[in-house]
Design a protein around this motif. Structure first.
Motif, PDB file in Angstrom:
ATOM      1  N   LEU A 136     -11.146  13.621   6.041  1.00  0.00           N
ATOM      2  CA  LEU A 136     -10.227  14.333   5.146  1.00  0.00           C
ATOM      3  C   LEU A 136     -10.351  13.940   3.675  1.00  0.00           C
ATOM      4  O   LEU A 136     -10.263  14.816   2.794  1.00  0.00           O
ATOM      5  CB  LEU A 136      -8.795  14.153   5.632  1.00  0.00           C
ATOM      6  N   PRO A 137     -10.535  12.656   3.326  1.00  0.00           N
ATOM      7  CA  PRO A 137     -10.658  12.324   1.900  1.00  0.00           C
ATOM      8  C   PRO A 137     -11.805  13.038   1.197  1.00  0.00           C
ATOM      9  O   PRO A 137     -11.742  13.261  -0.018  1.00  0.00           O
ATOM     10  CB  PRO A 137     -10.868  10.804   1.913  1.00  0.00           C
ATOM     11  N   PHE A 138     -12.846  13.428   1.934  1.00  0.00           N
ATOM     12  CA  PHE A 138     -13.933  14.164   1.295  1.00  0.00           C
ATOM     13  C   PHE A 138     -13.460  15.528   0.790  1.00  0.00           C
ATOM     14  O   PHE A 138     -14.034  16.071  -0.164  1.00  0.00           O
ATOM     15  CB  PHE A 138     -15.100  14.346   2.269  1.00  0.00           C
ATOM     16  N   PHE A 139     -12.427  16.079   1.411  1.00  0.00           N
ATOM     17  CA  PHE A 139     -11.936  17.377   0.962  1.00  0.00           C
ATOM     18  C   PHE A 139     -11.111  17.250  -0.319  1.00  0.00           C
ATOM     19  O   PHE A 139     -10.928  18.249  -1.034  1.00  0.00           O
ATOM     20  CB  PHE A 139     -11.176  18.067   2.093  1.00  0.00           C
ATOM     21  N   ASP A 140     -10.640  16.052  -0.645  1.00  0.00           N
ATOM     22  CA  ASP A 140     -10.122  15.804  -1.991  1.00  0.00           C
ATOM     23  C   ASP A 140     -11.260  15.878  -2.996  1.00  0.00           C
ATOM     24  O   ASP A 140     -11.092  16.381  -4.118  1.00  0.00           O
ATOM     25  CB  ASP A 140      -9.432  14.439  -2.063  1.00  0.00           C
ATOM     26  N   GLN A 205      -9.121   7.867  -5.473  1.00  0.00           N
ATOM     27  CA  GLN A 205     -10.095   8.758  -6.088  1.00  0.00           C
ATOM     28  C   GLN A 205      -9.849   8.822  -7.589  1.00  0.00           C
ATOM     29  O   GLN A 205      -8.703   8.954  -8.033  1.00  0.00           O
ATOM     30  CB  GLN A 205      -9.974  10.157  -5.486  1.00  0.00           C
ATOM     31  N   VAL A 206     -10.936   8.750  -8.363  1.00  0.00           N
ATOM     32  CA  VAL A 206     -10.851   8.770  -9.821  1.00  0.00           C
ATOM     33  C   VAL A 206     -11.758   9.886 -10.340  1.00  0.00           C
ATOM     34  O   VAL A 206     -12.899  10.029  -9.891  1.00  0.00           O
ATOM     35  CB  VAL A 206     -11.317   7.425 -10.419  1.00  0.00           C
ATOM     36  N   ARG A 207     -11.235  10.692 -11.287  1.00  0.00           N
ATOM     37  CA  ARG A 207     -12.100  11.623 -12.007  1.00  0.00           C
ATOM     38  C   ARG A 207     -12.625  10.913 -13.235  1.00  0.00           C
ATOM     39  O   ARG A 207     -11.863  10.499 -14.105  1.00  0.00           O
ATOM     40  CB  ARG A 207     -11.349  12.893 -12.416  1.00  0.00           C
ATOM     41  N   LEU A 208     -13.932  10.746 -13.294  1.00  0.00           N
ATOM     42  CA  LEU A 208     -14.582  10.030 -14.386  1.00  0.00           C
ATOM     43  C   LEU A 208     -14.834  10.982 -15.562  1.00  0.00           C
ATOM     44  O   LEU A 208     -15.234  12.130 -15.365  1.00  0.00           O
ATOM     45  CB  LEU A 208     -15.905   9.437 -13.925  1.00  0.00           C
ATOM     46  N   THR A 209     -14.624  10.483 -16.760  1.00  0.00           N
ATOM     47  CA  THR A 209     -14.887  11.279 -17.961  1.00  0.00           C
ATOM     48  C   THR A 209     -15.993  10.689 -18.827  1.00  0.00           C
ATOM     49  O   THR A 209     -16.650  11.421 -19.563  1.00  0.00           O
ATOM     50  CB  THR A 209     -13.606  11.421 -18.796  1.00  0.00           C
TER      51      THR A 209
END
Length: 263
Positions: A136-140, A205-209
């Motif tokens: 499931l975390p992959f769907f995030d 989970q982190v969105r990298l910028t």
């Protein structure tokens, strides 16, 4: 116990993701798309086409596409027995189906079903119990990919290290070392900046910028013999991503190995 596979197993869930059915299809039904949020994938993109998921050093899963109806429905089968190193007569193929349904407002619902048949062995039930928490975390990742990186090709970075102790203690150490706060908070860790998108059980989970845009998951899980593993997995989207991974993956590996874990 009979070795004829007649004990059914089934996992079903739905996720809502941004994008058109065509964008979602490209993400879930092509090698480029799957490799950008799941695992390195090789796929002949047609009914009857071969399929291979790389799951680690010298580990993978082979299968075949059995249903192909773009942009609505994908079905594939994996050789579950070969993946688990079991008697091929004791397990059916592992079948996964993805159905894409458009919603108003620019989103789609992806309905996922995985099913198979075994002989009722204890390890089979344990494996299916861990399938959803592991998948499931992959769907995030899929949501984040479609929201910010749709159509782009990813370069993956992954590093892990094993430590004495339990997974919960190791997670507390890893989260503190990376400075991972609550969802929506900024992150500055090891030269990277971004935003915490999701915090789950022993993972975030982190969105990298910067310096390379992408998404990164930090995680821990328990092993046998009183040990646990800490790891990071990143999908990077930039012309400079391959060079960044070449330089940074060994540095991440060394950093994870040197985590100051309480004994």
């Amino acid at each position: 116990m009979s070795t004829v596979p007649n004990v059914p197993y089934r996992l079903e869930f739905s996720v809502e993701v941004p994008g058109t059915p065509e964008q979602v299809w490209e993400a879930i039904a092509t090698a480029k798309g799957m490799s950008a949020w799941f695992t390195q994938t090789e796929m002949e993109e047609r009914e009857g086409g071969s399929l291979h998921f790389t799951m680690g050093p010298e580990m993978g899963s082979d299968g075949r596409v059995t249903g192909w109806d773009p942009p609505r429905r994908l079905v594939y089968e994996e050789d579950w027995a070969a993946l688990m190193g079991k008697d091929p007569d004791s397990l059916s193929p592992l079948t996964s189906e993805f159905v894409v349904e458009a919603r108003s407002g620019g989103t789609c619902v992806v309905r996922v079903t995985s099913s198979g048949f075994g002989i009722g062995a204890a390890w089979e039930s344990e494996w299916w119990d861990t399938l959803a928490p592991g998948w499931l975390p992959f769907f995030d990742n899929l949501r984040l990919y479609l929201a910010h990186f749709t159509g782009q090709e990813a370069t993956q970075l992954e590093a892990t290290a094993s430590h004495a102790g339990d997974a919960e203690t190791l997670w507390s150490t890893l989260r503190a070392a990376l400075g991972l706060g609550e969802e929506g908070t900024p992150v500055e860790a090891r030269g990277a900046t971004g935003t915490v998108e999701r915090v789950g059980e022993r993972q975030a989970q982190v969105r990298l910028t910067a310096p390379v845009p992408g998404m990164l998951t930090a995680f821990t899980y328990g092993e046998e013999d009183g040990k646990a593993t800490a790891g990071v997995r990143a999908y990077l989207f930039s012309a400079d991503a391959a060079e960044h991974v070449r330089r940074e993956q060994p540095a991440w590996q060394a950093w994870l190995q040197e985590l100051p874990v309480p004994i």
